[in-house]
Scaffold this motif. Structure first.
Motif, short mmCIF file in Angstrom:
data_model
loop_
_atom_site.label_atom_id
_atom_site.label_comp_id
_atom_site.label_asym_id
_atom_site.label_seq_id
_atom_site.Cartn_x
_atom_site.Cartn_y
_atom_site.Cartn_z
N SER A 58 4.43 15.07 17.01
CA SER A 58 4.04 16.42 16.59
C SER A 58 3.60 16.43 15.13
CB SER A 58 5.21 17.39 16.79
OG SER A 58 6.31 17.04 15.96
N GLU A 59 4.27 15.63 14.28
CA GLU A 59 3.87 15.53 12.88
C GLU A 59 2.47 14.94 12.76
OE1 GLU A 59 6.65 13.92 10.02
OE2 GLU A 59 8.30 14.23 11.42
N ILE A 60 2.21 13.92 13.58
CA ILE A 60 0.91 13.26 13.55
C ILE A 60 -0.19 14.23 13.98
CG2 ILE A 60 -0.48 11.47 14.66
CD1 ILE A 60 2.16 9.82 14.79
N ALA A 61 0.08 15.01 15.00
CA ALA A 61 -0.92 15.95 15.52
C ALA A 61 -1.29 17.01 14.49
CB ALA A 61 -0.39 16.62 16.79
N ALA A 62 -0.32 17.37 13.65
CA ALA A 62 -0.55 18.45 12.70
C ALA A 62 -1.07 17.96 11.35
CB ALA A 62 0.74 19.23 12.48
N ASN A 63 -1.06 16.66 11.13
CA ASN A 63 -1.37 16.16 9.80
C ASN A 63 -2.37 15.01 9.84
OD1 ASN A 63 0.65 17.73 8.12
ND2 ASN A 63 2.01 16.77 9.62
N GLY A 93 0.82 -1.20 0.00
CA GLY A 93 0.00 0.00 0.00
C GLY A 93 0.86 1.25 0.00
N LEU A 94 0.18 2.39 -0.13
CA LEU A 94 0.86 3.68 -0.14
C LEU A 94 0.16 4.59 0.86
CD1 LEU A 94 2.89 5.66 -1.58
CD2 LEU A 94 0.94 6.32 -3.03
N ALA A 95 0.94 5.14 1.80
CA ALA A 95 0.40 6.10 2.77
C ALA A 95 0.74 7.50 2.30
CB ALA A 95 0.98 5.84 4.15
N VAL A 96 -0.24 8.38 2.35
CA VAL A 96 -0.05 9.79 1.99
C VAL A 96 -0.31 10.60 3.25
CG1 VAL A 96 -0.74 11.65 0.45
CG2 VAL A 96 -0.91 9.27 -0.33
N ILE A 97 0.74 11.25 3.76
CA ILE A 97 0.67 11.95 5.05
C ILE A 97 1.03 13.42 4.85
CG2 ILE A 97 1.62 12.08 7.39
CD1 ILE A 97 2.19 9.07 7.21
N GLY A 98 0.23 14.29 5.43
CA GLY A 98 0.50 15.72 5.34
C GLY A 98 -0.71 16.53 5.78
N ASP A 99 -0.67 17.80 5.46
CA ASP A 99 -1.80 18.68 5.73
C ASP A 99 -3.04 18.11 5.04
OD1 ASP A 99 -2.76 21.59 6.53
OD2 ASP A 99 -3.48 21.16 4.49
N PRO A 100 -4.16 18.03 5.75
CA PRO A 100 -5.36 17.41 5.16
C PRO A 100 -5.73 17.94 3.78
CG PRO A 100 -5.71 17.88 7.48
CD PRO A 100 -4.38 18.49 7.12
N ARG A 101 -5.61 19.25 3.58
CA ARG A 101 -5.96 19.82 2.28
C ARG A 101 -4.96 19.42 1.20
NH1 ARG A 101 -6.52 25.84 4.46
NH2 ARG A 101 -4.74 25.00 5.63
N ALA A 102 -3.67 19.37 1.57
CA ALA A 102 -2.65 18.97 0.61
C ALA A 102 -2.81 17.49 0.23
CB ALA A 102 -1.26 19.22 1.18
#
Length: 417
Positions: A57-62, A13-22
């Motif tokens: 912190s990355e998880i909390a923001a994304n 699989g492929l995980a895409v992690i980042g700002d929800p809008r991005a």
């Protein structure tokens, strides 16, 4: 991370992690369906150490989404050039959206290799989602079988299968609790700790039954006996494939529960446990593949033997081929649902009339060759006889001339006297 997102792949699989809008823009631009990765579940457990704190912190923001790897999504992984990481089997890339050219671009690989704690945690979540997707596909497969799965399993009198059915109820109950609570606590885990042994016992039993069907086909020499063994394989193989599929589904469910339990109790061991479960799953697939491929080979061999003798067995031979094709189709479908690669063409039953025509043509061909040979032999014999007759005639003619000369000579002598 603004317009930057992380891409993480574990091969399934492929995980895409980042700002929800991005993340949403990226998935829309690539036209990929996705599921929630469940990233917030990692935030409560990744709290020890600098890397874990940074990951938290990355998880909390994304947010994160999961995409099942297909032919199309695998091309996406190749396009963005994901690079291997120190986390076994996991590759990573950072991509950014410049905004002006409407294209996601690769960011410097060397400087953005991903947070180890985040990679390990995300890989664990991805493994769970991949196994849950496999469980769903097996459920769909079982639903397509004409006979209800419950009826097939309930018809079995074996105590081994009865224990597996009971274990299945407990596992499904634990999965329901997990969905409600978002974790697997010690009480829930204690209910299913003994399940793997029972499932493995049932799997081994089903594999032995399939091997027994293959051995019967191999031992039968007469076409009538072979047809009987093929009909038995046709009626029984599907039932044991159902049992194997159910075992595999329950083993995936146990693995999902295990990863949750390790994530909750020993998060630093999550990655090692994930790799171990992946290897064990692959070993099970290979074991099942070897057994079912043996049965496939025996069915194909039986069809070949039956086709070769269709002229003398116009009823039993096509029946063998028909049973072979049914069993083979069932196994190929089963392989597809479990992700076992393979290719198999069905055997076409030779029609009796086709075999008879072929035999007739061979007979005519042989007969024509015989006529030609006889004609050649006759011509040779005639020539030899003609030669012999001519030679004999010459000899007889010469003898007759000599005899006539002798008679004339005697007459002359008698006249003189």
């Amino acid at each position: 991370m603004g317009n930057e997102i992380q891409l993480i792949s574990d091969g399934d699989g492929l995980a895409v992690i980042g700002d929800p809008r991005a993340v949403e823009r990226f998935l829309v631009s690539e036209g990929l369906p996705s599921k929630d990765l469940g990233l917030p579940r990692l935030g409560s457990v990744l709290t020890v150490g600098t890397a874990a704190a940074q990951a938290g912190s990355e998880i909390a923001a994304n947010s994160g989404r999961w995409v099942q790897l297909t032919k199309e999504s695998a091309q996406l992984v190749h396009k963005h050039g994901l690079m291997p990481t120190k986390t076994p089997g996991v590759s990573h890339a950072m991509v950014g959206d410049p905004g002006s050219i409407h294209k996601w671009l690769q960011i410097d690989k060397a400087s953005m290799v991903g947070n180890p704690a985040l990679l390990a945690g995300a890989a664990g979540l991805m493994a769970q989602l991949a196994m849950q997707q496999s469980m769903k596909e097996i459920t769909d497969y079982l639903a397509t079988i004409d006979e209800k799965v419950d009826d097939v399993l309930r018809a079995q009198k074996d105590a081994v299968l009865a224990r597996m059915i009971g274990v299945g109820f407990v596992i499904e109950e634990s999965m329901t609790i997990r969905e409600q609570r978002g974790r697997v606590d010690e009480v829930t885990w204690s209910k299913v700790q003994g399940a793997p042994a029972t499932i493995a016992e049932t799997q081994a039993y089903a594999l032995r039954q399939l091997d027994a069907l293959a051995e019967k086909l191999e031992r039968k020499a007469a076409i009538g006996d072979l047809a009987k063994a093929a009909r038995e394989a046709e009626s029984k193989a599907q039932e044991w494939l159902v049992v194997l599929a159910r075992c595999f589904q329950l083993q995936d469910a146990i693995a999902v529960l295990e990863l949750d339990r390790v994530l909750d109790a020993s998060p630093d061991e999550l990655d090692g446990h994930r790799v171990g479960l992946r290897n064990a799953r692959q070993n099970r697939l290979e074991l099942i593949s070897r057994c079912t491929e043996r049965l496939l080979a025996r069915m194909e061999a039986a069809a070949g033997r039956a086709n070769a003798k269709v002229l003398l067995n116009p009823m039993d031979s096509p029946a063998v081929v028909k049973s072979s094709n049914h069993v083979s189709a069932a196994i190929v479908t089963f392989h597809g649902r479990l992700g076992i690669e393979g290719d198999r063409q069905s055997s076409e039953a030779r029609r009796w009339t086709d075999a008879a025509k072929e035999a007739r043509d061979k007979a005519l061909e042989t007969g024509a060759d015989g006529v030609d040979a006889a004609r050649r032999l006759g011509n040779d014999t005639f020539d030899r006889a003609k030669w012999a007759t001519g030679k004999l005639s010459g000899r007889v003619g010469g003898w007759a001339l000599r005899r006539r000369g002798e008679d004339d000579e005697l007459k002359e002598k008698s006249g003189d006297a």
